[in-house]
Motif scaffolding. Structure first.
Motif, short mmCIF file in Angstrom:
data_model
loop_
_atom_site.label_atom_id
_atom_site.label_comp_id
_atom_site.label_asym_id
_atom_site.label_seq_id
_atom_site.Cartn_x
_atom_site.Cartn_y
_atom_site.Cartn_z
N LEU A 139 0.83 -1.21 0.00
CA LEU A 139 0.00 0.00 0.00
C LEU A 139 0.86 1.26 0.00
N ALA A 140 2.05 1.20 0.62
CA ALA A 140 2.96 2.35 0.57
C ALA A 140 3.38 2.64 -0.86
N ILE A 141 3.75 1.60 -1.60
CA ILE A 141 4.11 1.77 -3.01
C ILE A 141 2.90 2.24 -3.82
N TYR A 142 1.74 1.71 -3.52
CA TYR A 142 0.50 2.13 -4.20
C TYR A 142 0.24 3.62 -3.98
N GLU A 143 0.40 4.08 -2.75
CA GLU A 143 0.13 5.49 -2.45
C GLU A 143 1.07 6.41 -3.23
N TYR A 144 2.30 5.98 -3.44
CA TYR A 144 3.24 6.81 -4.18
C TYR A 144 3.02 6.73 -5.68
N CYS A 145 3.05 5.52 -6.21
CA CYS A 145 2.99 5.35 -7.67
C CYS A 145 1.63 5.71 -8.24
N GLN A 146 0.55 5.32 -7.58
CA GLN A 146 -0.78 5.55 -8.12
C GLN A 146 -1.43 6.82 -7.59
N ARG A 147 -1.39 7.02 -6.28
CA ARG A 147 -2.07 8.17 -5.69
C ARG A 147 -1.20 9.42 -5.64
N GLY A 148 0.12 9.26 -5.76
CA GLY A 148 1.00 10.42 -5.71
C GLY A 148 1.05 11.08 -4.36
N ASN A 149 0.77 10.32 -3.30
CA ASN A 149 0.68 10.88 -1.95
C ASN A 149 1.88 10.38 -1.14
N VAL A 150 2.94 11.18 -1.11
CA VAL A 150 4.17 10.77 -0.43
C VAL A 150 3.96 10.72 1.08
N SER A 151 3.17 11.64 1.63
CA SER A 151 2.92 11.63 3.08
C SER A 151 2.20 10.36 3.50
N ARG A 152 1.23 9.96 2.71
CA ARG A 152 0.51 8.73 3.05
C ARG A 152 1.39 7.51 2.80
#
Length: 649
Positions: free
Chosen positions: A288-301
């Motif tokens: 989910l950490a990789i998902y938040e960065y690659c897909q959602r673009g949310n580095v904080s999350r």
């Protein structure tokens, strides 16, 4: 004198915008006339003319760096058309696109018609006359068992995120079930999925896998299809996070027993017989950490998910295993060290220290093993730590105020650079090793390549300021690259103190740092060209796959750092050519002489062009991940702006 690039027209026809072909603005345009197609225009939605006062101010900004300053100021006629072209061609969606901070302003039905041409990666002319797909043509992938999910994981994710031990069952061809939307809205519904995953880990994997277009998807980057995949990915991700909470509540305080719950459905339908279900929430949070960065673009999350994974892992004590542990040992080791690795990755992106240092005295768990001659695990961790130190050093340079003086500035820079050079030599060792003996040899080789890419990006990060003084090149700010669109850039009236300090105290000259950036950027382009691509038809990944995606692009900032260095060197070279002052670039050429300097410069220019082309082509298929996909589009736009007569990459 080099040819002066003609600025782009104020408006391009729809067909040229769709195919990203240069339009001459006529009615009909030359491109449509030659291809005998309909030529229509509509008003631009980009909010005004392509060149405005703020871009004119960029030409007057005071900059440091003697050779670059003089070259740019003396070659205004050469550089201005380039910037004009770049501003017109770069996608407005460039950079990290945070889906959580940028609500979808376009409906599924309307969005496809409005931004189809901007988002579609394509070969030359292949989408000239393609109609915009409607909602009914949208399809997504799904799987009908845990076994199918884990098989797809080993095809698409495992080569870049080896979270699980080697595959137990033989790998077979990927056979996803195609789902078509129900109704006009095509909203994600659990009832539409033929099989609902049974654990947080299989749900998290499904969130990543559903983003990958199926072979039946003829328009993978149409907004209708993007929106459909986005909605199902978020449905799986939210369900995975809820399952993590439930599973965490059921965790035992430690993994002393390491026994699968044979009476539970989760054990009977487990993803991997050698992975205890107690590890599922940890591994799910890493995914989910990789998902938040690659897909959602949310580095904080991303950082929040990684920190939660670390905490959960330490709660079940997989950080303090000893070398005698046997039951599920490899699964536990991989879970712990991949969690640390992703946590450091999020720290580097978030500019914050990791919640737990890899040198923490409480950590006793040995590294995992790929069972190859040259194990990459130690260097993987050292490279992440070195990247963090490089980022921290650059932040110290930027944040120095009018009175502060960095203690032993030059000594610290030289020591860090020496460490980076040493790690570069270590990562080069894999080039002399054959990885073809063991089942996971190709995964080990890929992790060596990624580690090598990270360390060269770290050195570019350290030397980029001295070489180019952080002069903005791209429109938006990401990967620590200054942006043309930043509030400070057009309005600065004086040179920042950190620039002056960097010039006077940096222990490398501008020429030395430029050469370092050039060499490391070219290494990164070579690595991108040789990265393995997933092959859903065989057990061995292909390097020539044309499917989407090619990678799991959590290392995309390495490409951006390298692309920035290559393009800045290209500007410098072109300016020197324009002013007939190639002596300013002799340090970049190979033993030039007055008689050979022009030919040497042309060879270097072609090498720089080829490097940017490789990076753009490599990232092109990864634009299906919306959080970082804008970087690939910006590289493509920068390439087309720098080489307007070349075909799109």
């Amino acid at each position: 004198m080099p040819r002066v690039t003609k600025p782009p027209v104020k408006a391009a026809c729809l067909a040229c915008r769709t195919s990203k072909t240069r339009c001459d603005g006529q009615h009909p345009c030359g491109s449509c006339s030659s291809r005998k197609r309909e030529c229509n225009y509509q008003p631009s939605r980009r909010g005004g003319p392509r060149r405005g006062a703020r871009y004119e101010e960029t030409q007057r900004r005071p900059t440091a760096g003697n050779s670059l300053r003089s070259s740019i100021s003396d070659a205004t006629n050469e550089i201005e058309p380039f910037l004009d072209s770049m501003i017109g061609l770069v996608s407005p969606f460039a950079g990290i696109h945070n889906l959580d901070l940028s609500p979808d302003s376009l409906s599924i039905a309307d969005g496809a018609h409005q931004i189809w041409g901007q988002l579609t990666p394509h070969d030359d002319g292949s989408f000239d006359s393609v109609p915009v797909p409607d909602v009914g043509s949208s399809v997504i992938r799904a799987y009908q068992s845990e076994a199918e999910i884990v098989n797809a994981y080993y095809i698409y994710i495992h080569p870049y995120l080896p979270l699980l031990p080697p595959q137990v069952a033989p790998q077979h061809e990927d056979h996803p079930t195609v789902i078509r939307p129900f109704g006009e809205c095509a909203q994600a519904e659990k009832s539409h999925v033929p099989y609902w995953p049974t654990s947080s880990l299989s749900l998290a994997l499904s969130a990543m896998l559903v983003l990958i277009p199926t072979s039946e998807d003829n328009f993978p980057m149409a907004e209708t299809n993007l929106a459909l995949r986005r909605s199902y990915a978020q449905l799986f991700a939210q369900a995975a996070l809820a399952a993590v909470e439930t599973e965490t509540d059921d965790l035992a305080p430690a993994l002393n027993n390491n026994v699968l719950e044979t009476g539970s459905s989760r054990a009977l339908n487990g993803l991997h017989s050698q992975v205890p279900i107690q590890l599922y929430p940890v591994l799910a949070l890493v995914i989910l950490a990789i998902y938040e960065y690659c897909q959602r673009g949310n580095v904080s999350r991303m950082r929040a998910r990684g920190n939660q994974a670390i905490t959960t892992a330490m709660d079940i004590s997989i950080h303090c295993l000893d070398s005698t542990a046997t039951d599920y040992s490899e699964a536990q080791r991989r879970a712990w060290w991949m969690t640390i690795w992703v946590t450091y990755l999020s720290s580097n992106l978030h500019h914050s220290p990791p919640i737990v240092s890899m040198n923490d005295s409480r950590i006793t768990t040995p590294y995992p093993k790929f069972d190859v001659y040259l194990e990459p695990w130690p260097i993987m961790m050292e490279v992440q730590a070195a990247l963090f130190e490089s980022n921290k050093m650059v932040q110290n340079i930027e944040r120095v105020d009018e009175t502060a003086v960095l203690p032993d500035f030059g000594t610290r820079i030289r020591k860090l650079d020496s460490n980076l050079v040493s790690l570069m030599g270590e990562t080069d060792r894999h080039l002399l090793t054959t990885f073809d003996e063991e089942p996971e040899a190709f995964v080990a080789q890929t992790m060596w390549m990624i580690s090598r890419m990270f360390i060269h990006a770290s050195r570019i990060r350290l030397h980029r300021f001295r070489a180019f003084m952080d002069i903005p090149l791209f429109l938006d700010k990401y990967c620590d690259l200054a942006a043309i669109n930043s509030a400070d850039f057009p309005h600065e009236t004086s040179t920042p103190k950190w620039v002056t300090d960097c010039e006077t105290s940096f222990p490398f000259t501008e020429q030395e740092s430029s050469i370092i950036c050039l060499k490391s950027a070219l290494v990164v382009t070579t690595i991108y060209r040789t990265l393995p691509y997933p092959n859903p038809l065989a057990s061995v990944p292909s390097s020539r796959s044309m499917t989407y995606p090619n990678t799991i692009p959590y290392f995309v900032c390495s490409a951006m750092q390298s692309c920035y260095a290559l393009l800045m060197l290209l500007h410098r070279l072109r300016a020197s050519l324009a002013m007939d002052r190639l002596a300013d670039c002799y340090h970049l050429l190979n033993n030039p002489t007055p008689a050979s300097e022009i030919a040497d410069a042309e060879r270097l220019k072609e090498e720089l062009r080829h490097g940017v082309e490789i990076l753009g082509r490599s990232l092109k298929s990864d634009v299906i991940f919306e959080g970082v996909g804008g970087m690939g589009r910006e590289i493509e736009g920068a390439y087309l702006a720098a080489f307007p007569n070349c075909f799109e990459i």
